[in-house]
Design a protein around this motif. Structure first.
Motif, PDB file in Angstrom:
ATOM      1  N   UNK A  68       0.835  -1.202   0.000  1.00 23.77           N
ATOM      2  CA  UNK A  68       0.000   0.000   0.000  1.00 23.77           C
ATOM      3  C   UNK A  68       0.864   1.244   0.000  1.00 23.77           C
ATOM      4  N   UNK A  69       0.643   2.084  -0.983  1.00 22.95           N
ATOM      5  CA  UNK A  69       1.370   3.347  -1.094  1.00 22.95           C
ATOM      6  C   UNK A  69       0.676   4.416  -0.265  1.00 22.95           C
ATOM      7  N   UNK A  70       1.457   5.207   0.439  1.00 17.57           N
ATOM      8  CA  UNK A  70       0.909   6.341   1.187  1.00 17.57           C
ATOM      9  C   UNK A  70       0.899   7.605   0.353  1.00 17.57           C
ATOM     10  N   UNK A  71       1.969   7.789  -0.437  1.00 15.14           N
ATOM     11  CA  UNK A  71       2.078   8.976  -1.289  1.00 15.14           C
ATOM     12  C   UNK A  71       2.687   8.560  -2.621  1.00 15.14           C
ATOM     13  N   UNK A  72       2.147   9.107  -3.712  1.00 16.08           N
ATOM     14  CA  UNK A  72       2.694   8.874  -5.047  1.00 16.08           C
ATOM     15  C   UNK A  72       2.923  10.228  -5.707  1.00 16.08           C
ATOM     16  N   UNK A  73       4.126  10.426  -6.227  1.00 18.76           N
ATOM     17  CA  UNK A  73       4.474  11.659  -6.935  1.00 18.76           C
ATOM     18  C   UNK A  73       4.844  11.314  -8.362  1.00 18.76           C
ATOM     19  N   UNK A  74       4.155  11.905  -9.311  1.00 23.61           N
ATOM     20  CA  UNK A  74       4.446  11.728 -10.736  1.00 23.61           C
ATOM     21  C   UNK A  74       5.137  12.997 -11.228  1.00 23.61           C
ATOM     22  N   UNK A  75       6.456  12.937 -11.363  1.00 19.43           N
ATOM     23  CA  UNK A  75       7.248  14.106 -11.750  1.00 19.43           C
ATOM     24  C   UNK A  75       7.372  14.174 -13.263  1.00 19.43           C
ATOM     25  N   UNK A  76       7.207  15.375 -13.803  1.00 18.74           N
ATOM     26  CA  UNK A  76       7.257  15.566 -15.250  1.00 18.74           C
ATOM     27  C   UNK A  76       8.480  16.391 -15.635  1.00 18.74           C
ATOM     28  N   UNK A  77       8.757  16.396 -16.934  1.00 21.90           N
ATOM     29  CA  UNK A  77       9.957  17.064 -17.456  1.00 21.90           C
ATOM     30  C   UNK A  77       9.692  18.561 -17.660  1.00 21.90           C
ATOM     31  N   UNK A  78       9.503  19.255 -16.544  1.00 17.20           N
ATOM     32  CA  UNK A  78       9.171  20.683 -16.613  1.00 17.20           C
ATOM     33  C   UNK A  78      10.272  21.551 -16.009  1.00 17.20           C
ATOM     34  N   UNK A  79      11.530  21.140 -16.181  1.00 20.53           N
ATOM     35  CA  UNK A  79      12.641  21.869 -15.579  1.00 20.53           C
ATOM     36  C   UNK A  79      12.653  23.339 -15.982  1.00 20.53           C
ATOM     37  N   UNK A  80      12.454  23.604 -17.277  1.00 23.67           N
ATOM     38  CA  UNK A  80      12.507  24.986 -17.756  1.00 23.67           C
ATOM     39  C   UNK A  80      11.371  25.811 -17.166  1.00 23.67           C
ATOM     40  N   UNK A  81      10.186  25.234 -17.066  1.00 21.47           N
ATOM     41  CA  UNK A  81       9.062  25.941 -16.468  1.00 21.47           C
ATOM     42  C   UNK A  81       9.346  26.274 -15.006  1.00 21.47           C
ATOM     43  N   UNK A  82       9.886  25.308 -14.263  1.00 20.33           N
ATOM     44  CA  UNK A  82      10.188  25.543 -12.844  1.00 20.33           C
ATOM     45  C   UNK A  82      11.223  26.645 -12.687  1.00 20.33           C
TER      46      UNK A  82
END
Length: 653
Positions: A68-82
């Motif tokens: 059972x997962x407590x937290x899931x983070x789906x990170x995207x390729x938005x380096x330039x935006x950040x």
């Protein structure tokens, strides 16, 4: 005496081996004593490019591993935006700090102030604005960044990393054991590497590893390619080598011009104290996904520079026949003695003075226009773990390099190390700012490469100095007549010519040659073995859990943190958050700002305002979801899916 020195080398080698065992043992104890998000989490570095649904990842692990997962983070390729959003927020912050709390930061008012300031500037002020931007320059940059954000926030971004934090350590370890494969197996999608049911979407081999701590992830550089990082490393390390050569030429000039052991010693010490700033700038050219990797790269630069500048340069600028010179204190022994004390005095005074910290707290803070601006001045002095490690190695290397002809170096080294220990402990508790969890990378690099190299240096330089004694290039021609002749005793020829040695010195020199060969072979085999272990990771799993499972659920931890994208900025007391915060449980942040809510640091809110609260504004950000704690073993799959259909929020907890 020579055999005593050889015994010292053996004792040092045994101590190094024991230190390695002790570090491994303590690492295990520390891991068991403190439970963090890393102990419950995995990182997937090659997810399908469109797999940005946290619920889908939850179901995958629950159905295949009963985890059972407590937290899931789906990170995207938005380096330039950040990076653009961070620069925009910093630009706005600089304007706020310059104007003060009473002045409106509404767009029309800023445009008016910028125009008025630029119109009323004197020629000198226009020139100064090129160095230190004022309101007109900051506002112009802000306008350009606003337009850039509007464009970038509307783009679609591929998923590049998945971070999953499980409820128990057992789940994390089971998933890592079952899914871990070699790097090339994941890159080639070798479906034979794992059972069919472990393929995501029935076709994708996942590359799973244990991630760094959440605070150590550099989200703005998370997606930089390995080839690009290698190019940056080569460039920055090449510049470091150029600096090493330039410093050698400069120190040699100082030595020949001033003819003063004090001047040379303090020149070397001051350069050693200043180089970390240059190394920090060079490392800033490199883009790593973890703070520990940044510290490791910085450590290699500083350690290599200070090692060469401290011992190699000192050896090279001292003529061979002046090694034991007593006249005018030109011998190597006097230089080593003064260099020890100059290093101790210089580094201690600089650290205790804490000039930048005192200026911030006592000069700049009282004149700050806002409370936030003043708080920033009391964050403490920035420090680097790499610099602390290289400082200690510098003293140890200086000791073992010259200990064969100057045994007092052991006592001076012990004084320096003891002083550094207490001074660093004081600074850590009193003046330094909080640092992220760097992990064990620097310690592993030190123990794997630099400490073995120090042992090799110790035995090799022992061979050099025992073979070169008495350093006068004089050999007996006819002992009965008291006649002597010139002979070259430098170590490059000492192994070939021994006519100036007596039987005792010859035996000692031969013993050291054999010992040097044996130790070099041992160290080389050890390094090759470490390389082969790293090579094996390309083709098969090498995962091994550290420590015992503490049987503490993630939800029961006193302090919890999740993999929430964020960027540290020197203009803000806490990280800027690079994802929507409204659905994230506040307990998953490892920091609390008493003056502002977490939404104050939400960069996605900036994009939302610029795009007039349209649905497009959230497309460019990572997705993070926390799942409420329920007993899934007692419930049917239908109930599980029903629970998954509703998003968790702060009220769910």
């Amino acid at each position: 005496v020579g055999l005593t020195h050889l015994i010292t080398v053996v004792v040092f080698l045994v101590a190094l081996f024991s230190l390695g065992k002790f570090i491994v043992h303590e690492t295990k104890n520390f891991d068991e004593d403190e439970q963090t998000a890393q102990d419950y989490s995995i990182r997937i570095s090659n997810p399908p490019k469109t797999a940005n649904d946290p619920d889908k990842w939850y179901e995958f692990f629950h159905e295949n591993f009963n985890a059972r997962a407590s937290v899931v983070t789906c990170a995207v390729e938005n380096d330039l935006l950040i990076k653009t959003l961070v620069e925009r927020r910093e630009c706005s912050r600089l304007i706020e700090l310059a104007l003060g709390p009473e002045e409106s930061t509404e767009d029309n008012n800023l445009a008016k102030l910028a125009a008025k300031t630029e119109r009323d500037r004197l020629p000198v002020e226009r020139w100064m604005a090129r160095i230190s931007p004022g309101i007109p320059e900051l506002y112009s940059r802000l306008v350009a960044l606003n337009a850039k954000v509007k464009g970038l926030a509307q783009l679609d971004y591929q998923v590049t990393n998945i971070f999953v934090t499980f409820e128990t350590e057992e789940d994390q370890r089971r998933v890592l054991s079952e899914l871990s494969v070699g790097f090339w197996q994941s890159q080639t999608n070798d479906r034979k590497a794992v059972p069919q049911e472990y393929l995501f979407d029935g076709e994708n081999v996942l590359y799973v590893s244990e991630p760094d701590e959440p605070s150590a992830i550099r989200w703005e550089d998370l997606n930089v390619s390995y080839l690009k990082v290698v190019k940056q490393m080569v460039f920055s390390h090449t510049l470091s080598l150029i600096l090493i050569v330039a410093v050698f030429v400069f120190v040699r000039y100082v030595d020949s011009h001033f003819k003063s052991v004090e001047v040379v010693s303090y020149t070397i010490s001051i350069i050693n104290s200043l180089f970390p700033y240059a190394a920090d700038a060079l490392t800033g050219m490199e883009q790593y996904s973890a703070a520990g990797a940044v510290e490791t790269s910085l450590f290699f630069k500083i350690a290599l520079f200070t090692s060469i500048n401290t011992v190699v340069v000192l050896t090279m600028i001292t003529p061979f026949t002046a090694t034991l010179e007593d006249e005018d204190r030109d011998g190597i022994i006097y230089k080593v003695y003064y260099l020890f004390w100059s290093e101790i005095v210089t580094s201690t005074l600089i650290q205790l003075a804490d000039v930048s910290g005192h200026i911030k707290r006592h000069v700049l803070a009282p004149h700050a226009k806002t409370q936030d601006a003043m708080n920033l001045k009391f964050q403490g002095t920035a420090w680097r773990l790499a610099e602390r490690y290289s400082n200690l190695l510098k003293f140890v290397l200086l000791c073992v390099w010259f200990c064969s002809i100057y045994p007092t170096a052991f006592f001076l080294c012990s004084i320096a190390l003891a002083l550094k220990y207490y001074l660093d402990r004081f600074s850590l508790m009193r003046t330094w700012q909080r640092a992220p969890h760097f992990g064990t990378r620097v310690a592993r690099a030190s123990h794997a490469f630099f400490l073995p190299s120090i042992v090799v240096a110790m035995v090799v330089m022992g061979t050099v100095y025992w073979s070169g004694f008495p350093f006068d290039n004089v050999c007996p021609a006819d002992v009965k007549k008291g006649e002597y002749k010139y002979c070259y005793q430098d170590f490059r020829h000492a192994i070939m010519k021994h006519e100036y040695m007596d039987e005792s010195q010859h035996m000692t020199e031969r013993i050291f040659e054999v010992a040097s060969t044996i130790i070099i072979v041992i160290v080389s085999v050890r390094m090759i073995w470490q390389f082969l272990n790293g090579y094996k990771a390309l083709y098969r799993s090498v995962y091994k859990p550290v420590g015992a499972d503490q049987k503490i659920p993630f939800s029961d931890l006193r302090i919890r943190s999740a993999y929430i994208p964020g960027v540290v900025s020197p203009l803000f007391a806490f990280p800027l958050i690079a994802c929507p915060t409204e659905a994230i449980d506040p307990e998953l942040f490892d920091w609390i700002d008493p003056d502002h809510p977490h939404s104050f640091y939400d960069l996605s809110d900036d994009a939302d305002k610029l795009l007039n609260h349209t649905a497009l504004s959230q497309r460019g950000f990572s997705q993070i979801k926390s799942f409420e704690r329920i007993n899934y073993l007692d419930q049917s799959n239908d109930v599980v899916r029903e629970r998954l259909s509703s998003d968790s929020s702060a009220e769910d907890w």
